[in-house]
Motif scaffolding. Structure first.
Motif, short mmCIF file in Angstrom:
data_model
loop_
_atom_site.label_atom_id
_atom_site.label_comp_id
_atom_site.label_asym_id
_atom_site.label_seq_id
_atom_site.Cartn_x
_atom_site.Cartn_y
_atom_site.Cartn_z
N THR A 92 0.85 -1.19 0.00
CA THR A 92 0.00 0.00 0.00
C THR A 92 0.88 1.24 0.00
O THR A 92 1.86 1.32 0.76
CB THR A 92 -0.90 0.00 1.25
OG1 THR A 92 -1.75 -1.15 1.19
CG2 THR A 92 -1.75 1.26 1.32
N THR A 93 0.54 2.19 -0.83
CA THR A 93 1.33 3.43 -0.92
C THR A 93 1.45 4.09 0.46
O THR A 93 0.44 4.35 1.12
CB THR A 93 0.67 4.42 -1.90
OG1 THR A 93 0.60 3.81 -3.19
CG2 THR A 93 1.47 5.71 -1.99
N GLY A 94 2.67 4.32 0.87
CA GLY A 94 2.94 5.01 2.13
C GLY A 94 3.00 4.12 3.35
O GLY A 94 3.45 4.56 4.41
N GLU A 97 6.55 3.54 4.81
CA GLU A 97 7.03 4.80 5.38
C GLU A 97 6.38 5.03 6.75
O GLU A 97 7.05 5.45 7.71
CB GLU A 97 6.68 5.94 4.42
CG GLU A 97 7.28 7.28 4.79
CD GLU A 97 6.89 8.37 3.80
OE1 GLU A 97 7.32 9.52 4.02
OE2 GLU A 97 6.16 8.09 2.83
N VAL A 98 5.10 4.73 6.86
CA VAL A 98 4.38 4.91 8.12
C VAL A 98 4.93 3.96 9.18
O VAL A 98 5.17 4.35 10.33
CB VAL A 98 2.87 4.70 7.92
CG1 VAL A 98 2.15 4.58 9.26
CG2 VAL A 98 2.28 5.86 7.12
N TYR A 191 -9.59 3.69 7.34
CA TYR A 191 -8.85 4.01 6.12
C TYR A 191 -9.77 3.80 4.92
O TYR A 191 -10.06 2.68 4.52
CB TYR A 191 -7.61 3.12 6.05
CG TYR A 191 -6.82 3.15 4.76
CD1 TYR A 191 -6.65 4.32 4.03
CD2 TYR A 191 -6.22 1.99 4.28
CE1 TYR A 191 -5.92 4.34 2.85
CE2 TYR A 191 -5.48 1.99 3.10
CZ TYR A 191 -5.34 3.16 2.40
OH TYR A 191 -4.61 3.16 1.23
N ASN A 193 -9.96 3.59 1.56
CA ASN A 193 -9.06 3.41 0.42
C ASN A 193 -9.79 3.14 -0.90
O ASN A 193 -9.14 2.90 -1.91
CB ASN A 193 -8.07 2.28 0.70
CG ASN A 193 -8.75 0.97 1.04
OD1 ASN A 193 -9.93 0.92 1.36
ND2 ASN A 193 -8.00 -0.12 0.98
N THR A 212 -5.58 8.38 2.87
CA THR A 212 -4.28 7.82 2.51
C THR A 212 -3.53 7.42 3.77
O THR A 212 -3.72 8.02 4.83
CB THR A 212 -3.42 8.84 1.74
OG1 THR A 212 -3.09 9.93 2.62
CG2 THR A 212 -4.15 9.37 0.52
N THR A 214 -0.47 7.90 4.34
CA THR A 214 0.52 8.92 4.69
C THR A 214 -0.04 9.97 5.67
O THR A 214 0.72 10.69 6.30
CB THR A 214 1.05 9.63 3.44
OG1 THR A 214 -0.05 10.13 2.67
CG2 THR A 214 1.88 8.68 2.59
N GLU A 215 -1.35 10.00 5.84
CA GLU A 215 -1.93 10.89 6.84
C GLU A 215 -1.57 10.45 8.26
O GLU A 215 -1.79 11.20 9.21
CB GLU A 215 -3.46 10.93 6.68
CG GLU A 215 -3.93 11.60 5.41
CD GLU A 215 -5.43 11.54 5.23
OE1 GLU A 215 -6.16 12.03 6.13
OE2 GLU A 215 -5.89 10.96 4.21
N LEU A 217 1.56 9.72 9.09
CA LEU A 217 2.93 10.13 9.35
C LEU A 217 2.97 11.19 10.44
O LEU A 217 2.10 12.06 10.49
CB LEU A 217 3.58 10.66 8.07
CG LEU A 217 3.87 9.60 6.99
CD1 LEU A 217 4.31 10.29 5.70
CD2 LEU A 217 4.95 8.65 7.48
#
Length: 219
Positions: A92-94, A97-98, A191, A193, A212, A214-215, A217
């Protein structure tokens, strides 16, 4: 600060669903193909809703009504298919990173999933993410009462880390995640999505909705 950010700032333990928020488990091997495979293990006449179900969890829940042995056989095959599927499951995008960001600021992330524990662990190892997750509370038997929307897996996660519900927040992409969170007395970040999910979630009163990953982060 957004409602989701406020919840993460207040609560150190993040109970994170897997299929959706982290990856698309059946993004390559489809859930319909897995359901078809599981149906071959069912004896006798199959009810119409089970015979046409695209969701393998529907087949597993039906198998549980046929006895312990059939349920265990279906669950084992389901685990095998999930374990195979995560090798190619699109992230999943992000999400990665999360996971790394939350770990870096001292949050505990527990993967709380109806998918099998072995499949979750395999995906995390394949992508070098095992160290970002404090624990995994996921399917390890054929009992459907242990699956969300029941709170069993969330409460198990809390016991694993010796935390209480008011120290946790659940992040998931389904109504069952919201229901499980509220049954476990912890707030839910939903989420959304896919189109239409935000409106569907609102009637179940999650404490926050994100579009998303990334929210999540740190802000």
């Amino acid at each position: 600060m957004s409602p989701a950010a406020e919840l993460l700032a207040q609560r150190r333990t993040v109970l994170l669903d897997f299929d959706g928020p982290v990856c698309a488990v059946f993004g390559v091997i489809t859930d319909e193909a897995v359901a078809d495979k599981l149906r071959t293990l069912l004896p006798g006449d199959i009810p119409a809703d089970v015979a046409t179900a695209r969701d393998p969890f529907r087949v597993l829940r039906y198998a549980a009504t046929l006895g312990v042995d059939i349920a265990a056989e279906v669950e084992a095959e389901f685990h095998h298919e999930e374990y195979r599927a995560v090798s190619d499951a699109p992230p999943t995008t992000g999400a990665f990173e999360v996971l790394r960001a939350l770990d870096a600021i001292g949050h505990w992330v527990v993967i709380v999933s109806n998918n099998s524990k072995g499949a979750v662990r395999r995906f995390l190892h394949l992508h070098g993410l095992a160290s970002t997750v404090a624990a995994i509370s996921a399917r390890s038997d054929a009992d459907p009462d242990h699956l969300k929307p029941a709170p069993y897996l969330l409460l198990q996660a809390m016991r694993q880390l010796s935390v209480t519900a008011d120290e946790c927040v659940m992040v998931g992409d389904s109504v069952s995640d919201i229901e499980a969170a509220h049954a476990a007395a912890t707030p839910a970040i939903a989420y959304a999505n896919k189109p239409g999910k935000r409106e569907r979630f609102q009637s179940h009163s999650p404490e926050a909705i994100i579009d998303t990953m990334t929210e999540l982060l740190p802000q």
